[in-house]
Design a protein around this motif. Structure first.
Motif, short mmCIF file in Angstrom:
data_model
loop_
_atom_site.label_atom_id
_atom_site.label_comp_id
_atom_site.label_asym_id
_atom_site.label_seq_id
_atom_site.Cartn_x
_atom_site.Cartn_y
_atom_site.Cartn_z
N ASP A 194 0.81 -1.22 0.00
CA ASP A 194 0.00 0.00 0.00
C ASP A 194 0.84 1.27 0.00
O ASP A 194 0.46 2.27 -0.61
CB ASP A 194 -0.93 0.00 1.23
N VAL A 195 1.97 1.24 0.68
CA VAL A 195 2.78 2.45 0.80
C VAL A 195 3.23 2.96 -0.57
O VAL A 195 3.34 4.17 -0.79
CB VAL A 195 4.00 2.21 1.73
N LEU A 196 3.45 2.05 -1.52
CA LEU A 196 3.92 2.46 -2.84
C LEU A 196 2.81 3.12 -3.66
O LEU A 196 3.09 3.78 -4.66
CB LEU A 196 4.48 1.25 -3.60
N LEU A 197 1.58 2.93 -3.24
CA LEU A 197 0.44 3.54 -3.93
C LEU A 197 -0.04 4.79 -3.21
O LEU A 197 -0.99 5.45 -3.67
CB LEU A 197 -0.71 2.53 -4.01
N SER A 198 0.60 5.13 -2.09
CA SER A 198 0.11 6.23 -1.24
C SER A 198 0.39 7.61 -1.81
O SER A 198 -0.30 8.57 -1.48
CB SER A 198 0.75 6.11 0.15
N GLY A 199 1.43 7.74 -2.61
CA GLY A 199 1.83 9.06 -3.11
C GLY A 199 2.65 9.85 -2.10
O GLY A 199 3.08 10.97 -2.39
N HIS A 201 5.90 10.48 -0.72
CA HIS A 201 7.27 10.16 -1.12
C HIS A 201 8.19 9.91 0.07
O HIS A 201 9.12 9.10 -0.02
CB HIS A 201 7.82 11.28 -2.00
N GLN A 202 7.96 10.57 1.18
CA GLN A 202 8.80 10.35 2.35
C GLN A 202 8.60 8.94 2.89
O GLN A 202 9.58 8.24 3.19
CB GLN A 202 8.47 11.37 3.45
N LEU A 203 7.34 8.51 2.99
CA LEU A 203 7.06 7.16 3.46
C LEU A 203 7.59 6.11 2.49
O LEU A 203 8.09 5.05 2.91
CB LEU A 203 5.55 6.97 3.66
N GLU A 205 10.22 6.42 0.50
CA GLU A 205 11.67 6.34 0.65
C GLU A 205 12.07 5.60 1.92
O GLU A 205 13.05 4.84 1.93
CB GLU A 205 12.29 7.74 0.63
N GLU A 206 11.32 5.81 3.00
CA GLU A 206 11.59 5.09 4.24
C GLU A 206 11.36 3.59 4.04
O GLU A 206 12.17 2.76 4.49
CB GLU A 206 10.70 5.61 5.36
N TRP A 207 10.27 3.24 3.37
CA TRP A 207 9.97 1.83 3.10
C TRP A 207 11.08 1.19 2.27
O TRP A 207 11.53 0.08 2.56
CB TRP A 207 8.63 1.73 2.38
N ARG A 208 11.52 1.89 1.24
CA ARG A 208 12.57 1.36 0.38
C ARG A 208 13.87 1.15 1.14
O ARG A 208 14.57 0.15 0.96
CB ARG A 208 12.78 2.30 -0.81
N ARG A 209 14.18 2.11 2.01
CA ARG A 209 15.41 1.98 2.80
C ARG A 209 15.33 0.79 3.74
O ARG A 209 16.27 0.00 3.85
CB ARG A 209 15.64 3.27 3.60
N LYS A 210 14.19 0.63 4.41
CA LYS A 210 14.01 -0.49 5.32
C LYS A 210 14.11 -1.82 4.56
O LYS A 210 14.73 -2.78 5.03
CB LYS A 210 12.66 -0.40 6.02
#
Length: 249
Positions: A194-199, A201-203, A205-210
């Motif tokens: 869901d986070v990738l569909l949220s729009g 961008h900060q969340l 990038e955090e998800w991608r880093r994690k």
């Protein structure tokens, strides 16, 4: 960049250098390829490039004359000082860091060996680098040269459509890359996070880093030993490890 390849089997490179990104790089003028059969530089009537090893032993050894002659001929036609790379199982292990280093050069020369090995004088007095692409033995150095050429050429400015692509690749950042998704958002019941569909961008990038940290921990934990983790990275890693521990209980 100019890339010269010395090989006894130059036809092996025809398809590889004329497809995909390597072809595009040539077409837009970022690289010039020259594949040379170093048998043409042998100084005997039979064009012999190998001989029995002094002291006896199994197999044949590549003679110094043809390879020295070929490299010297290449150098005589250019003002650049090339890096001369010997493909060899005794060489340093190839890494993305090495690819980035070689991508800064103007001229690379690859020597692809066959038979039992090289006359030691080639190694000692002609080459600048000895590289191995892994702890296994191939029939010759051609496949190794292709791997290195591909990994280097894609790093040249303007070769890839998106300039961020090579920067964000696995190993370029020091970590493995995060998972990637594209449309459709749901496929056979499998949904994009869901986070990738949220729009947001900060969340994202955090998800991608994690996810990058999680994937590296799971698949290549050795990469984390010398990686400069931020305080936030360390906190996320502890959370990841805790969740993994709880799931194993």
């Amino acid at each position: 960049m100019r890339i010269d390849v010395l090989s006894l089997f130059p036809n092996m490179f025809t398809g590889v250098l004329n497809e995909s990104i390597l072809k595009r790089a040539k077409e837009i003028g970022k690289v010039e390829y020259n594949v040379i059969n170093f048998r043409e530089y042998a100084n005997n009537k039979h064009n012999t490039v190998d001989d029995y090893p002094y002291g006896g032993g199994a197999g044949m050894v590549l003679k110094p004359e043809p390879i020295f002659n070929a490299v010297e001929s290449i150098k005589a036609k250019t003002s650049s000082k090339p890096r001369v790379i010997l493909l060899c199982p005794q060489g340093e292990q190839y890494t993305q860091k090495k690819a980035e280093e070689l991508a800064k050069e103007e001229h690379l020369v690859f020597i692809c060996g066959h038979y039992e090995g090289y006359d030691e004088r080639i190694r000692m007095h002609l080459v600048t680098d000895e590289i191995s692409i892994g702890d296994y033995v191939l029939t010759g150095g051609e496949l190794g040269a292709m791997v290195i050429i591909d990994s280097v050429v894609r790093l040249l400015p303007g070769v890839l459509g998106n300039e961020d692509s090579p920067v964000l690749d696995s190993f370029s950042t020091g970590l493995l890359e995060h998972p990637q998704y594209t449309r459709p958002a749901e496929f056979r019941g499998m949904k994009v996070p869901d986070v990738l569909l949220s729009g947001n961008h900060q969340l994202i990038e955090e998800w991608r880093r994690k996810q990058s940290l999680k994937r590296t921990l799971e698949r290549r934990p050795d990469l984390l030993h010398h990686y400069p983790l931020s305080d936030q990275d360390k906190k996320w890693l502890e959370e990841i490890k805790a969740k993994k521990h709880d799931s194993n209980l």
